[in-house]
Scaffold this motif. Structure first.
Motif, PDB file in Angstrom:
ATOM      1  N   THR A  35       0.810  -1.224   0.000  1.00  0.00           N
ATOM      2  CA  THR A  35       0.000   0.000   0.000  1.00  0.00           C
ATOM      3  C   THR A  35       0.843   1.274   0.000  1.00  0.00           C
ATOM      4  OG1 THR A  35      -0.194   0.165   2.414  1.00  0.00           O
ATOM      5  CG2 THR A  35      -1.866  -1.166   1.252  1.00  0.00           C
ATOM      6  N   PHE A  36       2.122   1.174   0.307  1.00  0.00           N
ATOM      7  CA  PHE A  36       2.969   2.359   0.373  1.00  0.00           C
ATOM      8  C   PHE A  36       3.226   2.941  -0.998  1.00  0.00           C
ATOM      9  CE2 PHE A  36       5.011   0.208   4.254  1.00  0.00           C
ATOM     10  CZ  PHE A  36       4.084   0.763   5.102  1.00  0.00           C
ATOM     11  N   LEU A  37       3.162   4.253  -1.097  1.00  0.00           N
ATOM     12  CA  LEU A  37       3.505   4.930  -2.339  1.00  0.00           C
ATOM     13  C   LEU A  37       5.004   4.781  -2.568  1.00  0.00           C
ATOM     14  CD1 LEU A  37       1.423   8.202  -1.928  1.00  0.00           C
ATOM     15  CD2 LEU A  37       0.901   6.227  -3.371  1.00  0.00           C
ATOM     16  N   PRO A  38       5.423   4.608  -3.826  1.00  0.00           N
ATOM     17  CA  PRO A  38       6.855   4.444  -4.104  1.00  0.00           C
ATOM     18  C   PRO A  38       7.664   5.666  -3.682  1.00  0.00           C
ATOM     19  CG  PRO A  38       5.519   3.903  -6.024  1.00  0.00           C
ATOM     20  CD  PRO A  38       4.603   4.501  -5.009  1.00  0.00           C
ATOM     21  N   ARG A  39       8.727   5.406  -2.959  1.00  0.00           N
ATOM     22  CA  ARG A  39       9.651   6.452  -2.519  1.00  0.00           C
ATOM     23  C   ARG A  39      11.064   5.932  -2.677  1.00  0.00           C
ATOM     24  NH1 ARG A  39       6.376   9.270   1.834  1.00  0.00           N
ATOM     25  NH2 ARG A  39       7.038  11.372   1.417  1.00  0.00           N
ATOM     26  N   LYS A  40      11.965   6.764  -3.146  1.00  0.00           N
ATOM     27  CA  LYS A  40      13.363   6.376  -3.265  1.00  0.00           C
ATOM     28  C   LYS A  40      14.060   6.555  -1.925  1.00  0.00           C
ATOM     29  CE  LYS A  40      14.085   7.379  -8.107  1.00  0.00           C
ATOM     30  NZ  LYS A  40      14.912   8.050  -9.093  1.00  0.00           N
ATOM     31  N   LYS A  41      15.065   5.752  -1.709  1.00  0.00           N
ATOM     32  CA  LYS A  41      15.926   5.877  -0.533  1.00  0.00           C
ATOM     33  C   LYS A  41      16.634   7.225  -0.607  1.00  0.00           C
ATOM     34  CE  LYS A  41      19.775   3.454   1.615  1.00  0.00           C
ATOM     35  NZ  LYS A  41      20.556   2.221   1.631  1.00  0.00           N
ATOM     36  N   ILE A  42      16.812   7.883   0.532  1.00  0.00           N
ATOM     37  CA  ILE A  42      17.518   9.164   0.490  1.00  0.00           C
ATOM     38  C   ILE A  42      18.982   8.916   0.163  1.00  0.00           C
ATOM     39  CG2 ILE A  42      15.955  10.271   2.147  1.00  0.00           C
ATOM     40  CD1 ILE A  42      18.277  10.223   4.157  1.00  0.00           C
ATOM     41  N   ASN A  43      19.595   9.895  -0.438  1.00  0.00           N
ATOM     42  CA  ASN A  43      21.015   9.829  -0.757  1.00  0.00           C
ATOM     43  C   ASN A  43      21.774  10.416   0.429  1.00  0.00           C
ATOM     44  OD1 ASN A  43      23.642  10.579  -1.642  1.00  0.00           O
ATOM     45  ND2 ASN A  43      22.942  10.508  -3.759  1.00  0.00           N
ATOM     46  N   PHE A  44      22.436   9.563   1.178  1.00  0.00           N
ATOM     47  CA  PHE A  44      23.141  10.023   2.380  1.00  0.00           C
ATOM     48  C   PHE A  44      24.296  10.961   2.049  1.00  0.00           C
ATOM     49  CE2 PHE A  44      21.313   5.992   4.076  1.00  0.00           C
ATOM     50  CZ  PHE A  44      20.481   6.592   5.003  1.00  0.00           C
ATOM     51  N   LYS A  45      24.910  10.801   0.898  1.00  0.00           N
ATOM     52  CA  LYS A  45      26.015  11.680   0.483  1.00  0.00           C
ATOM     53  C   LYS A  45      25.501  13.103   0.309  1.00  0.00           C
ATOM     54  CE  LYS A  45      30.309  12.094  -1.123  1.00  0.00           C
ATOM     55  NZ  LYS A  45      31.431  11.985  -0.212  1.00  0.00           N
ATOM     56  N   THR A  46      24.288  13.230  -0.245  1.00  0.00           N
ATOM     57  CA  THR A  46      23.673  14.546  -0.415  1.00  0.00           C
ATOM     58  C   THR A  46      23.197  15.083   0.928  1.00  0.00           C
ATOM     59  OG1 THR A  46      22.938  13.900  -2.621  1.00  0.00           O
ATOM     60  CG2 THR A  46      21.839  15.801  -1.634  1.00  0.00           C
ATOM     61  N   ARG A  47      22.608  14.218   1.729  1.00  0.00           N
ATOM     62  CA  ARG A  47      22.058  14.623   3.029  1.00  0.00           C
ATOM     63  C   ARG A  47      23.155  15.004   4.023  1.00  0.00           C
ATOM     64  NH1 ARG A  47      16.675  14.228   5.282  1.00  0.00           N
ATOM     65  NH2 ARG A  47      16.961  14.827   7.429  1.00  0.00           N
ATOM     66  N   TYR A  48      24.277  14.274   3.980  1.00  0.00           N
ATOM     67  CA  TYR A  48      25.396  14.513   4.903  1.00  0.00           C
ATOM     68  C   TYR A  48      26.682  14.697   4.093  1.00  0.00           C
ATOM     69  CZ  TYR A  48      21.903  12.461   7.969  1.00  0.00           C
ATOM     70  OH  TYR A  48      20.736  12.186   8.634  1.00  0.00           O
ATOM     71  N   PRO A  49      26.806  15.814   3.395  1.00  0.00           N
ATOM     72  CA  PRO A  49      27.938  16.001   2.480  1.00  0.00           C
ATOM     73  C   PRO A  49      29.310  15.982   3.165  1.00  0.00           C
ATOM     74  CG  PRO A  49      26.701  18.045   2.729  1.00  0.00           C
ATOM     75  CD  PRO A  49      25.929  16.975   3.438  1.00  0.00           C
ATOM     76  N   GLY A  50      29.374  16.295   4.430  1.00  0.00           N
ATOM     77  CA  GLY A  50      30.659  16.315   5.135  1.00  0.00           C
ATOM     78  C   GLY A  50      31.038  14.989   5.760  1.00  0.00           C
TER      79      GLY A  50
END
Length: 122
Positions: A35-50
């Protein structure tokens, strides 16, 4: 009902694919996952660039829906991200699996679980 934990996990690890939930045997659980709408996994490199690459690798290997595809405890403890802080001489291994008495509570809410964990730790 969908809890906050479900929403958070899906926003982080993305919507599980059929392969991700291949270990699930309960028909109702499988229907729920569908039932979940499709969602991509977050990109940790983008989320935590440092963040260092080995930290991002550990995150990517820990935050996996299917426990058979997820990094094991032993692999996690031996991961190169933890090399600098791990001291094997301070570790002990339980002779039997650890069972927490509250795990069998029928209606265990997220708040109750947090309170019980804090109580156990303190």
């Amino acid at each position: 009902s969908r809890g906050l934990g479900d929403v958070y996990k899906r926003q982080v690890i993305g919507t599980p694919t059929e392969e991700d939930y291949s270990f699930v045997t309960d028909t109702k659980a499988i229907e729920y996952l569908k039932t979940f709408l499709p969602r991509k996994k977050i990109n940790f490199k983008t989320r935590y660039p440092g963040a260092p690459d080995n930290a991002l690798d550990l995150l990517n290997r820990l935050l996996v829906f299917n426990p058979f595809f997820r990094i094991t405890v032993e692999e996690c403890l031996n991961h190169n991200f933890l090399v600098a802080v791990r001291d094997k001489t301070l570790e002990t291994r339980a002779p039997t699996p650890v069972v927490l008495s509250f795990e069998k509570e029928a209606d265990l809410t997220e708040k109750r679980l947090r309170d019980l964990f804090l109580e156990e730790i303190n």
